[in-house]
Every structure is written in C-alpha cells, then in structure tokens.
Design an enzyme around this catalytic site. Sequence first.
Site, short mmCIF file in Angstrom:
data_model
loop_
_atom_site.label_atom_id
_atom_site.label_comp_id
_atom_site.label_asym_id
_atom_site.label_seq_id
_atom_site.Cartn_x
_atom_site.Cartn_y
_atom_site.Cartn_z
N GLU B 50 1.39 -1.17 0.14
CA GLU B 50 0.16 -0.05 0.66
C GLU B 50 1.16 0.86 0.00
O GLU B 50 2.14 1.49 0.67
CB GLU B 50 -0.83 0.38 1.63
CG GLU B 50 -2.14 -0.88 1.11
CD GLU B 50 -2.71 -0.72 2.46
OE1 GLU B 50 -3.88 -1.28 2.72
OE2 GLU B 50 -2.33 0.12 3.49
N ASP B 61 -5.47 9.55 10.60
CA ASP B 61 -4.41 9.29 10.28
C ASP B 61 -3.97 9.75 12.41
O ASP B 61 -4.44 10.98 12.15
CB ASP B 61 -3.28 9.46 9.63
CG ASP B 61 -3.89 8.17 8.28
OD1 ASP B 61 -3.70 7.36 8.44
OD2 ASP B 61 -3.98 9.07 7.18
N TYR B 176 -11.15 -4.62 4.18
CA TYR B 176 -9.88 -4.15 5.00
C TYR B 176 -10.68 -3.47 6.65
O TYR B 176 -11.57 -2.92 5.79
CB TYR B 176 -8.93 -2.61 4.24
CG TYR B 176 -8.30 -2.39 4.92
CD1 TYR B 176 -7.92 -2.10 6.73
CD2 TYR B 176 -6.64 -2.00 4.47
CE1 TYR B 176 -6.85 -1.52 7.26
CE2 TYR B 176 -5.97 -1.10 5.07
CZ TYR B 176 -6.14 -0.89 6.73
OH TYR B 176 -4.86 -0.38 7.52
#
Lengths: 413, 277
Positions: B50, B61, B176
């Site tokens: 990735e 994040d 995911y």
Amino acid sequence: MTAPQKPNSFRNGPDETGHFGMFGGRFVAETLMPNILELEAAYAAAKADPEFERELRAYAKHYVGRPSPLYYAERLTEHVRESAGPDKGAKIYLKRDELNHTGAHKVNNVLGQILLARRMGKKRIIAETGAGQHGVATATLCARFGLECIVYMGAVDVERQKPNVFRMEMLGATVVPCHSGSKTLKDAMNEALRDWVTNVETTFYCIGTVAGPHPYPGMVRDFQCVIGDEVRWQMQEAEGRLPDSLIAAIGGGSNAIGLFHPFLDDESVAIYGVEAAGRGVETGEHAASIAGGKPGVLHGNRTYLLMNDDGQITDAHSISAGLDYPGIGPEHSWLADVGRVTYLSARDDEALAAFQMMSKLEGIIPALEPAHAIAKAVEIAAEQPRDHLMVVNLCGRGDKDIFTVAEHLRGGL
Amino acid sequence: MTARIDARFAKARAEGRAALVTYVMAGDPDPETSLDVLRALPKAGADIVELGLPFTDPMADGPAIQAAGLRALKAGQTTAKTLDLVRRFRAEDADTPVILMGYFNPIYQYGVPRFLADAKAAGVDGMIVVDLPPEEDAELCLPALEAGLAFIRLATPTTDDRRLPAVLANTAGFVYYVSITGITGAATPDFGKVASAVGRIKRHTDLPVVVGFGVKTGAHAAAIAEGADGVVVGSALVATLEASLQDGAATAETVQGVARLVRELAEGVRSAAKTPG
C-alpha cells in the site's frame, strides 16, 4: 462550467443526501458514518418534536438572552452620510448578537446541539474552536448541563486568544492545543475528528459552524436562523417593512447563514457575505475561500477551499482567528455559484479601521470578525439612498481581540 | 480486474498463511529513497504494498502517518510523482499488487477520469480512499470499478450487520477491517474481538478480509493472522523509517530498518497457527 439553474426556492437545501447543488455531502471515514446517520435521525426527530422547540426557545430566552436587539446605529449612519454623495447613505442597523450570553452568535448553535446531545444520551462533548467563541459557548453549556467538555484549539490560536482559553478552563472544559499543520482552526477540526473516530460511541461532536458532513451544515444553520427570523419581525416593528440589504462576515459562515437564510427568497433583499482578505487576496495570504479558492473536499464536505494545484490545503491567514479557516460552509458555496449572495472580502487593515470606528462612534467594541462586515457595510451604504435599510450582523463582541488589536496598533497593551 | 490481488491471496492460502500487506508513504522521505523502500518491501516478505498518497489534512491518521505525509510533501511529492513511482516499481515487479491509500481531495483535483486512466497505466491495482463511504460511491468507487481498478472499502467496529452489505456492495479485491475505533498507529486491538469481527464479515462476503490499525510487531501480526486473510502494517513501518532519518534525510538505515521490520512481520504471519477455513 455552466451556471447552475436558478431554483424555485433558495431555502430547500440540503437534499436528502446532504447536498446543496454539488456542495456538501458526507466525506467521512466509515467509522463515523453510522454515528452520522444516527445524528441525522435524532435531529430529524427533534425537529419534529414541539417539546424540543419549546425547550430551545425557553433556554434561548432565559439563558442566552434572546431576542437580541436590532439597533439603529445613528452615528455610524451619520458618519457614512458625511462623506457620501447628496441624498446617499443607507440607514444602518446592527443586529446585536454580541449581547448574547458568552458574547457571540455561537451560543445559538451550541444550545441546539447540546439539547440534542442530551436527547441522544451523550455525556462527552468535543468541539473545535478558532477564536475561542465556539469553545467558550460549548464549555458554558456543558457546565450548565453537567457534561464533560473537551475543546480542540490550534496552538497559534491558544496564544492569540488567551482570555478565551482561560474562560473555557474556568468553565471546567479541557482545552487541547493542536500542534499539527498551521496550528489554527483547520488543525483543531482535524484533531476533533480524530477524537471522534476514537470515541465515537460515547461522544457528541459539537461543530461550531455550517460545515462538516451532513447533517451539520443544515442543522447548524437551522439553529442560527433565529438571527434572521428575529430581524424579520424587528425590522417590521421598527420600519414597517423588510430590510433592503444584509451584510455579515464569513469564516465558516454560521452567523451569516443565520441572518441570510430567512430572507433568501425575498428578491428585494440584497445579501452580502464578507470573507477575510487578510493581507490582500492577491498576496495569497488570506482566508477568502470563494474569492481565492476552488471546489474541493475537506472535513466531510465539498466546498470552496484554499489549496494548491495538487489538492493540498494551504494555510489561511486572517487577523481574526475566527475567520482563519481555508474553507467555507457548503451552502455558501452554492449560494455564490447560483448568484443569490454576493461575496466580498475585507483586508486585515480594513477590519482594524472598522473596529476602531465602531468603538468610537457607537460605543460598541466589535469582534474582529464582524469588523470585516462593518468595513464593507460602510462602503456599500455610501452608495445607497438614505431610505435604504441595511442590517449588519454584529455577531461578536471584541473583548477577546483587544490584545491582538493593541499589538497591531502600538505593539502591545 | 483484481488478478494480481487474487493471485497473491491464492498463493498465501496455498502456503497456509495470511498475506502481509505493508504501507509506506509515497515520497517519504524523498522520491528516490521512497522507490528503494518500495522495492525492498516484497523482497523482505510483503505480499501486497500500500502506498500512501500524502495529504495535508489526514483526518483518520495518527502522528506517524501525519508526519510522513508532511515529509513527503516537503520533499515535493505530488499525485503525478506518486503515479510515476508506481510506474518505476511496476517496470521491475510485475506481480506485487500496489494499492494507493489516501484522501479524496488530491485525487479530485487531479481529475477522477484522468487519475483512473493514469493509475491503471502506471500499474496500480486498487485504491483505498478513507473519506469516501458508500454514500459517496458515485464520486470515485463506481468510476474506478468501471475503469478496472479495485475500490477497497474499510469496514470498522461500528459497521454493524445492517450496514455491512452496503459497505461490501461495490468493494473489490479484499475488505480492509479496521481493528479499532480510532486513528492509524493508535491502540493495539483486542485480538479476540478482531477474530470475531472477521468471522462476522466473512459471513457476508467471499472476499479476503485483511486487518489493520494498531499492528506493530511480528507477534501482533501472528495473532491477527490466525483468523484473517491478511495483516496490514503501516504506522510501525513509517515510524521505523522516521527513526532512521538524520535531520530529515535518509541514511543507510532507512531502507534496512524498514526491511528488517517487514522480515519480522513476514515471519509472524508465517508462524501463525492458521484456523482452517
């Protein structure tokens, strides 16, 4: 791009997917999506419940101090007329939302969201703040209702808005300085979103402006519409008719949309939003998203944003911490594109001059945010006939800004 | 459309183990080192790579990936340069799937049709765009599927059974699973809860389910690998890269350090006692 078609009404947005034309939407991480859908349902239920409306009105009256006065600024009007052409110079009214408890319009929205959070059983409230006005309002209502309150604030803003940081702490809130990025409002919002993603089950995110993912832009607007709704009957009482023009400052745009929205379908009413031009739009150091930005996606919605060619968000600049944000609420983006609202911008120095003028002429020290609106209002008023009725939203008081202004005028207090 | 991805999961399955998916930020700390890091990943045991698309405001994040994105941007990384990085990697490696991961605005500004065409031509296999939930599928997910690129969706602990079908509807390649409610590189997940969540998702789809967020060591990877089809490690690799820098510049340790951790993680997924099925 072709100009969007003029709708039948400018007051129907957002649509069911949260869009105002191409703007708005729900651009958030999946973790938040179920929570956002829950919030949307809870707000729809509250909106349909007369008891919620009754509760909101009661606290607005007895705790916030609404309605705020619509005040004829006689000396400001005379001042404009002195230098205007013959028979020119509009009659300027001020909507005194700086007289609300906590000193700004922010409390209108926070009251609504906190009452909603209580209905939803959420006990932990988070908020982002720029100038600190939204943080203070959130801390205030959390204190009033015994809720935990965490306020995210850019480290630069913590420094330039110290009085508000202290206020929030006195009210029992935890203020978390954010050191990422430009250390201002945008970064505070990033941190608040990160907190929300982490504590999504327990936490209500009280967004301070008409931005963020749907349902926030429409919901915050609804809570702020009390401003325009009051102006409608107050102007009727004072002058027996509608105003001819409305002017308000725009960062995210909540005070402005609150004033504008009830008048959007009244064609005779000219509407002006004033963005912060900082050191001048042409210098690149500004916070004028419509004048100097383009449509993009940030913080959950599509709207006009300041960015570089690669889509990286650029730092905004304004003397006013409350306008120092590289975006604008999506409904404003749409109103700009369909041409219903005219968006102007005022520089730091123009706002500083208006700040001083308002203080000396009317005995009202305005916040630097509405000082931007005042700067443009006097320009526009000078071109209008004397029977033109203009309303300027005085959305906050200037106590919090005296250090910043003193710094600019004479290097400090 | 997902041939490279499917082949990698089939290979891992044949070896009786979970796949290792590694994340690094494109252009971190500079374009050339970034290519060297990328090349080192499959050699050290990564099955899928990735590649982060740097963004100034990565709202999901944690500090490690935020800092990596800012380092890359400071070194001049752009979306075009990231696609060029993939092109150069692909010229040497025809088999390792490359998934781009980031936020929508840089893609939106590049232009969706142009981005999809250029990504496809560069050898990209799929993409994960954090701020595009199923409610915004028309923006990129559907055009991507049409262009023959996988749009890989994130499922989270808050995605309940009622919502799961919508999340899985247009996803391709793999799913995911985000192991925690939180940001990247934060808390270590509860492995028992993760296993039951993976089981729940697998009842809704035949796609491989990989697990990421909070996986930092070989032991973590081994624990996740027992029940999942793949393990994603990002922040730990990015933090290892960061620790190798001197005054922000790459050192001999930059590629070595990342490769060492990838080898440890690869051993982790290979040591896991795989639950049959």
